[in-house]
Design a protein around this motif. Structure first.
Motif, PDB file in Angstrom:
ATOM      1  N   TRP A 292       0.837  -1.204   0.000  1.00  0.00           N
ATOM      2  CA  TRP A 292       0.000   0.000   0.000  1.00  0.00           C
ATOM      3  C   TRP A 292       0.870   1.251   0.000  1.00  0.00           C
ATOM      4  O   TRP A 292       0.621   2.216  -0.744  1.00  0.00           O
ATOM      5  CB  TRP A 292      -0.900  -0.059   1.226  1.00  0.00           C
ATOM      6  N   LEU A 293       1.916   1.240   0.816  1.00  0.00           N
ATOM      7  CA  LEU A 293       2.834   2.381   0.872  1.00  0.00           C
ATOM      8  C   LEU A 293       3.575   2.562  -0.455  1.00  0.00           C
ATOM      9  O   LEU A 293       3.740   3.692  -0.931  1.00  0.00           O
ATOM     10  CB  LEU A 293       3.839   2.186   1.997  1.00  0.00           C
ATOM     11  N   LEU A 294       4.028   1.474  -1.048  1.00  0.00           N
ATOM     12  CA  LEU A 294       4.719   1.579  -2.333  1.00  0.00           C
ATOM     13  C   LEU A 294       3.803   2.203  -3.381  1.00  0.00           C
ATOM     14  O   LEU A 294       4.227   3.048  -4.175  1.00  0.00           O
ATOM     15  CB  LEU A 294       5.190   0.202  -2.799  1.00  0.00           C
ATOM     16  N   ALA A 295       2.542   1.790  -3.361  1.00  0.00           N
ATOM     17  CA  ALA A 295       1.590   2.335  -4.342  1.00  0.00           C
ATOM     18  C   ALA A 295       1.346   3.811  -4.106  1.00  0.00           C
ATOM     19  O   ALA A 295       1.311   4.609  -5.055  1.00  0.00           O
ATOM     20  CB  ALA A 295       0.280   1.554  -4.278  1.00  0.00           C
ATOM     21  N   HIS A 296       1.173   4.207  -2.839  1.00  0.00           N
ATOM     22  CA  HIS A 296       0.859   5.608  -2.539  1.00  0.00           C
ATOM     23  C   HIS A 296       2.085   6.508  -2.544  1.00  0.00           C
ATOM     24  O   HIS A 296       1.942   7.737  -2.492  1.00  0.00           O
ATOM     25  CB  HIS A 296       0.085   5.716  -1.228  1.00  0.00           C
ATOM     26  N   THR A 297       3.275   5.939  -2.618  1.00  0.00           N
ATOM     27  CA  THR A 297       4.470   6.765  -2.840  1.00  0.00           C
ATOM     28  C   THR A 297       4.846   6.796  -4.320  1.00  0.00           C
ATOM     29  O   THR A 297       5.935   7.260  -4.680  1.00  0.00           O
ATOM     30  CB  THR A 297       5.661   6.276  -1.996  1.00  0.00           C
ATOM     31  N   GLY A 298       3.940   6.295  -5.176  1.00  0.00           N
ATOM     32  CA  GLY A 298       4.099   6.488  -6.605  1.00  0.00           C
ATOM     33  C   GLY A 298       4.768   5.372  -7.370  1.00  0.00           C
ATOM     34  O   GLY A 298       5.086   5.553  -8.551  1.00  0.00           O
ATOM     35  N   HIS A 299       4.969   4.209  -6.745  1.00  0.00           N
ATOM     36  CA  HIS A 299       5.730   3.151  -7.396  1.00  0.00           C
ATOM     37  C   HIS A 299       4.866   2.040  -7.990  1.00  0.00           C
ATOM     38  O   HIS A 299       5.395   1.008  -8.396  1.00  0.00           O
ATOM     39  CB  HIS A 299       6.756   2.573  -6.413  1.00  0.00           C
ATOM     40  N   ARG A 300       3.552   2.272  -8.056  1.00  0.00           N
ATOM     41  CA  ARG A 300       2.662   1.355  -8.777  1.00  0.00           C
ATOM     42  C   ARG A 300       1.734   2.159  -9.676  1.00  0.00           C
ATOM     43  O   ARG A 300       0.511   2.123  -9.538  1.00  0.00           O
ATOM     44  CB  ARG A 300       1.861   0.502  -7.791  1.00  0.00           C
ATOM     45  N   PRO A 301       2.315   2.895 -10.640  1.00  0.00           N
ATOM     46  CA  PRO A 301       1.481   3.721 -11.521  1.00  0.00           C
ATOM     47  C   PRO A 301       0.540   2.907 -12.396  1.00  0.00           C
ATOM     48  O   PRO A 301      -0.434   3.451 -12.926  1.00  0.00           O
ATOM     49  CB  PRO A 301       2.505   4.487 -12.363  1.00  0.00           C
ATOM     50  N   ASP A 302       0.811   1.610 -12.527  1.00  0.00           N
ATOM     51  CA  ASP A 302      -0.105   0.754 -13.273  1.00  0.00           C
ATOM     52  C   ASP A 302      -1.442   0.599 -12.557  1.00  0.00           C
ATOM     53  O   ASP A 302      -2.466   0.313 -13.186  1.00  0.00           O
ATOM     54  CB  ASP A 302       0.515  -0.630 -13.483  1.00  0.00           C
ATOM     55  N   VAL A 303      -1.448   0.822 -11.240  1.00  0.00           N
ATOM     56  CA  VAL A 303      -2.675   0.716 -10.451  1.00  0.00           C
ATOM     57  C   VAL A 303      -3.139   2.092  -9.990  1.00  0.00           C
ATOM     58  O   VAL A 303      -4.321   2.438 -10.128  1.00  0.00           O
ATOM     59  CB  VAL A 303      -2.462  -0.210  -9.233  1.00  0.00           C
ATOM     60  N   LEU A 304      -2.220   2.886  -9.448  1.00  0.00           N
ATOM     61  CA  LEU A 304      -2.543   4.227  -8.952  1.00  0.00           C
ATOM     62  C   LEU A 304      -1.645   5.239  -9.668  1.00  0.00           C
ATOM     63  O   LEU A 304      -0.510   5.488  -9.253  1.00  0.00           O
ATOM     64  CB  LEU A 304      -2.323   4.320  -7.435  1.00  0.00           C
ATOM     65  N   PRO A 305      -2.138   5.852 -10.728  1.00  0.00           N
ATOM     66  CA  PRO A 305      -1.309   6.789 -11.486  1.00  0.00           C
ATOM     67  C   PRO A 305      -0.983   8.048 -10.691  1.00  0.00           C
ATOM     68  O   PRO A 305      -1.725   8.443  -9.791  1.00  0.00           O
ATOM     69  CB  PRO A 305      -2.166   7.107 -12.714  1.00  0.00           C
ATOM     70  N   ALA A 306       0.124   8.664 -11.050  1.00  0.00           N
ATOM     71  CA  ALA A 306       0.622   9.822 -10.317  1.00  0.00           C
ATOM     72  C   ALA A 306      -0.390  10.964 -10.195  1.00  0.00           C
ATOM     73  O   ALA A 306      -0.533  11.550  -9.116  1.00  0.00           O
ATOM     74  CB  ALA A 306       1.926  10.320 -10.942  1.00  0.00           C
ATOM     75  N   PRO A 307      -1.108  11.339 -11.259  1.00  0.00           N
ATOM     76  CA  PRO A 307      -2.077  12.434 -11.102  1.00  0.00           C
ATOM     77  C   PRO A 307      -3.167  12.119 -10.079  1.00  0.00           C
ATOM     78  O   PRO A 307      -3.625  13.012  -9.362  1.00  0.00           O
ATOM     79  CB  PRO A 307      -2.655  12.597 -12.510  1.00  0.00           C
ATOM     80  N   LEU A 308      -3.577  10.850 -10.004  1.00  0.00           N
ATOM     81  CA  LEU A 308      -4.567  10.473  -8.997  1.00  0.00           C
ATOM     82  C   LEU A 308      -3.991  10.624  -7.601  1.00  0.00           C
ATOM     83  O   LEU A 308      -4.637  11.165  -6.702  1.00  0.00           O
ATOM     84  CB  LEU A 308      -5.033   9.034  -9.236  1.00  0.00           C
ATOM     85  N   LEU A 309      -2.775  10.161  -7.388  1.00  0.00           N
ATOM     86  CA  LEU A 309      -2.145  10.297  -6.077  1.00  0.00           C
ATOM     87  C   LEU A 309      -2.022  11.758  -5.676  1.00  0.00           C
ATOM     88  O   LEU A 309      -2.278  12.123  -4.519  1.00  0.00           O
ATOM     89  CB  LEU A 309      -0.768   9.635  -6.081  1.00  0.00           C
ATOM     90  N   ALA A 310      -1.612  12.597  -6.623  1.00  0.00           N
ATOM     91  CA  ALA A 310      -1.474  14.020  -6.317  1.00  0.00           C
ATOM     92  C   ALA A 310      -2.799  14.618  -5.874  1.00  0.00           C
ATOM     93  O   ALA A 310      -2.850  15.470  -4.983  1.00  0.00           O
ATOM     94  CB  ALA A 310      -0.924  14.762  -7.537  1.00  0.00           C
ATOM     95  N   THR A 311      -3.890  14.168  -6.475  1.00  0.00           N
ATOM     96  CA  THR A 311      -5.214  14.662  -6.108  1.00  0.00           C
ATOM     97  C   THR A 311      -5.624  14.148  -4.743  1.00  0.00           C
ATOM     98  O   THR A 311      -6.106  14.900  -3.893  1.00  0.00           O
ATOM     99  CB  THR A 311      -6.247  14.240  -7.165  1.00  0.00           C
ATOM    100  N   LEU A 312      -5.440  12.842  -4.503  1.00  0.00           N
ATOM    101  CA  LEU A 312      -5.836  12.252  -3.222  1.00  0.00           C
ATOM    102  C   LEU A 312      -5.100  12.870  -2.054  1.00  0.00           C
ATOM    103  O   LEU A 312      -5.645  13.007  -0.954  1.00  0.00           O
ATOM    104  CB  LEU A 312      -5.587  10.743  -3.248  1.00  0.00           C
ATOM    105  N   HIS A 313      -3.849  13.261  -2.269  1.00  0.00           N
ATOM    106  CA  HIS A 313      -3.000  13.759  -1.183  1.00  0.00           C
ATOM    107  C   HIS A 313      -3.033  15.280  -1.033  1.00  0.00           C
ATOM    108  O   HIS A 313      -2.372  15.815  -0.143  1.00  0.00           O
ATOM    109  CB  HIS A 313      -1.549  13.330  -1.418  1.00  0.00           C
ATOM    110  N   ALA A 314      -3.749  15.968  -1.897  1.00  0.00           N
ATOM    111  CA  ALA A 314      -3.755  17.430  -1.858  1.00  0.00           C
ATOM    112  C   ALA A 314      -4.692  17.938  -0.763  1.00  0.00           C
ATOM    113  O   ALA A 314      -5.847  17.502  -0.677  1.00  0.00           O
ATOM    114  CB  ALA A 314      -4.179  17.991  -3.201  1.00  0.00           C
TER     115      ALA A 314
END
Length: 442
Positions: A292-314
Motif C-alpha cells: 500500500w505504501l509503495l503504491a501511494h508513494t508512486g511506485h505502482r502507476p499501473d494501479v494508482l497513477p501519479a495524477p490520482l495520487l497528487a489529487t488524493l493527497h492534496a
C-alpha cells in the motif's frame, strides 16, 4: 450484508451517468474542489538524512514488546520504491500466543478511509464518477435537515468530511450500540448543520460511509468487491480483507487487547464499526501495508497513477484541531484533510498521514513525498506507546534532533473510533467477548 440492508441499498442507489470532462484552465473550480486531473509535482525526492538507521527502528519496535509493554506490533518502512523493513514483533494473543509475522492481519480502523478515497478516485479515473458528482444522484435516499444543502453535497465533500454537520462523529453512538448502518444513515436528515456543504470540516464515520453506496451505484459492484478487485488484488495485498468475517478467517490474525489490573486481556473483535466498511472496514497485514505504501508513494502507476495520487493527497480543508497534543503540537505547523488522508506541515516537511483506533487496535500510516518515504505501524492493543515510533522515524528522516517521543502519550483525536476508555478493574476473562463492553467517546 443482511437481506434488508441489501434491499435498502439497492433502493437507494441509482446507475451512474456521471463522466469526467476534460477541464481547461478557464473552467477550473476553486482550489478547495479536487480536480480530476492534477499536475503532479515530479521533483526528485531527497534521500533520508544521515543517521536514518532502519535497524535501530526495528530494535525500538522489539523493545516495545519486551515484557508485554504491548502484546504485538508490526512495522513497515519503504523508501525509493524498496521495502526496507516489514516485520512483526510480539504475539498475536497473550492467552494463546503466536509470533506476529509479516502476514499477521490487524484491524485497520480509520486507516480504511484512505482505501475509500482511493476507490472513488479510481472511478473518477475511469470516467464513471466525478469529484463534484452530487451524492443524491447516486443515493437518492440521502438527505440533510436542509433540503437545499442536501443537493449540494459532493463525493469530495464526503471524503473530506465537509458535508456541513455540526457534530464530529455524528451518530457513532448508534453504531456503537449495534445499530445497522442504513438505519443510522437515515438519521443524518435530523442532524444539526453548521455550514453549507464544502465550507467547514467535521470528522464523520456514518456520513463518510455513504461513499460505499456511491461506489456501488457508479460501478455496479458492492464496495467490498470493488476494493478487492481494484486495490487488494492488483497491489498484491494477499492478506487483506474486509469485515469481521474477513479477519476471523485469516490464516493468522492479531486479537485485540485491553488493559485490566492483571495486565493485558485479549478479546474478540468488536463488530460494530465493521458495519461502516468505507470508514473502518479493512483488515491487513504489515506485508500488505508495505505494498500500500509503495503504491501511494508512486511506485505502482499501473494501479494508482501519479495524477490520482497528487489529487488524493492534496489538502482540501484546514483542520487546526489536529495540532493540539503530543508530537502534533510540537512538530505540526499546519494540518489539513485531503481525500481520505490527512496532510501535515511537519516542521516544514509535507507528511501525508492517517491514524486509526478502535477497541483493542491502533495504527498509523505516514508518507513523506519529499523523501519518497512511507511508514506503517499496526498494533493489537490500546496502548499509545508505539505511537512515538512514528515521529522518531520522521525526525531522523528529515534530520531533526532526537526527542523522546516514545515516552509521550499520543491523542488519536478524531481518528479514534469509540473504543473503550477504561477496562473494569476486574476484567480478567481472557479472550472474552467485546460485545458486552460499554464504550465512551474520546
Amino acid at each position: 450484508m443482511a437481506a434488508g440492508s441489501l434491499v435498502l441499498s439497492l433502493a437507494m442507489a441509482l446507475p451512474s451517468t456521471a463522466r469526467t470532462p476534460t477541464m481547461s484552465q478557464a473552467s477550473l473550480p476553486p482550489p478547495t474542489q479536487p480536480l480530476p486531473y492534477r499536475t503532479y509535482a515530479g521533483a526528485a525526492a531527497l534521500p533520508p538524512a544521515a543517521g536514518f538507521d532502519v535497524a535501530r527502528f526495528e530494535a525500538m519496535a522489539e523493545q516495545l514488546v519486551q515484557g508485554q509493554r504491548v502484546p504485538g506490533l508490526a512495522m513497515a518502512i519503504v523508501q525509493d520504491g524498496r521495502i526496507l523493513s516489514a516485520r512483526g514483533y510480539g504475539v498475536t494473543d497473550v492467552v494463546r500466543p503466536q509470533q506476529v509475522d509479516p502476514h499477521t492481519v490487524f484491524r485497520l480502523a480509520s486507516l480504511s478511509k484512505a482505501f475509500a478515497g482511493t476507490m472513488a478516485g479510481l472511478l473518477v479515473n475511469d470516467g464513471s464518477l466525478r469529484w463534484d458528482s452530487r451524492v443524491t444522484d447516486y443515493v437518492p435516499g440521502f438527505h440533510l435537515a436542509d433540503a437545499a444543502y442536501t443537493g449540494q453535497v459532493t463525493v469530495a465533500d464526503l471524503l473530506s468530511h465537509r458535508i456541513g454537520l455540526k457534530a464530529h462523529n455524528a451518530f457513532d453512538r448508534d453504531i456503537e450500540a449495534n445499530a445497522e448502518y442504513y438505519q443510522v444513515a437515515q438519521k443524518l436528515g435530523n442532524a444539526a448543520l453548521t455550514c453549507a456543504p464544502g465550507q467547514c470540516y467535521a470528522y464523520q464515520n456514518v456520513a463518510f460511509s455513504l461513499v460505499g453506496d456511491v461506489v456501488f451505484a457508479a460501478s455496479g459492484s458492492f464496495y467490498e468487491q470493488s476494493v478487492q478487485k481494484r486495490i487488494f488484488e492488483p497491489l498484491g495485498m494477499n492478506d487483506a480483507s474486509m469485515g469481521l468475517a474477513g479477519i476471523e478467517s485469516s490464516t493468522r490474525w492479531a486479537r485485540p487487547h485491553v488493559r485490566s489490573r492483571n495486565g493485558w486481556v485479549s478479546l474478540n473483535p468488536k463488530p460494530t464499526y465493521y458495519r461502516l466498511p468505507p470508514a473502518a472496514g479493512v483488515n491487513a497485514s504489515i506485508s500488505d501495508m508495505a505494498q500500500w505504501l509503495l503504491a501511494h508513494t508512486g511506485h505502482r502507476p499501473d494501479v494508482l497513477p501519479a495524477p490520482l495520487l497528487a489529487t488524493l493527497h492534496a489538502p482540501v480543508v484546514s483542520t487546526p484541531g489536529e495540532m493540539r497534543s503530543g508530537w502534533r503540537r510540537d512538530r505540526v505547523d499546519a494540518a489539513s484533510y485531503a481525500l481520505g488522508w490527512r496532510v501535515f506541515d511537519y516542521a516544514g516537511e509535507e507528511v501525508v498521514f492517517h491514524a486509526g483506533a478502535v477497541q483493542g487496535y491502533r495504527g498509523m500510516v505516514a508518507m513523506l513525498p519529499g523523501r519518497d518515504l512511507g511508514i506503517a505501524l499496526l498494533w493489537n492493543s490500546e496502548s499509545s506507546l508505539p505511537s512515538g515510533l512514528l515521529p522518531t522515524i520522521i525526525d531522523r528522516a528529515i534530520g531533526l534532533p532526537a526527542e523522546r517521543w516514545l515516552d509521550v502519550d499520543i491523542d488519536f483525536g478524531a481518528d479514534n473510533l469509540m473504543a473503550d476508555g477504561d477496562t473494569p478493574a476486574d476484567a480478567s476473562a481472557q479472550g472474552s467477548s467485546a460485545s458486552t463492553s460499554v464504550a465512551s467517546p474520546h
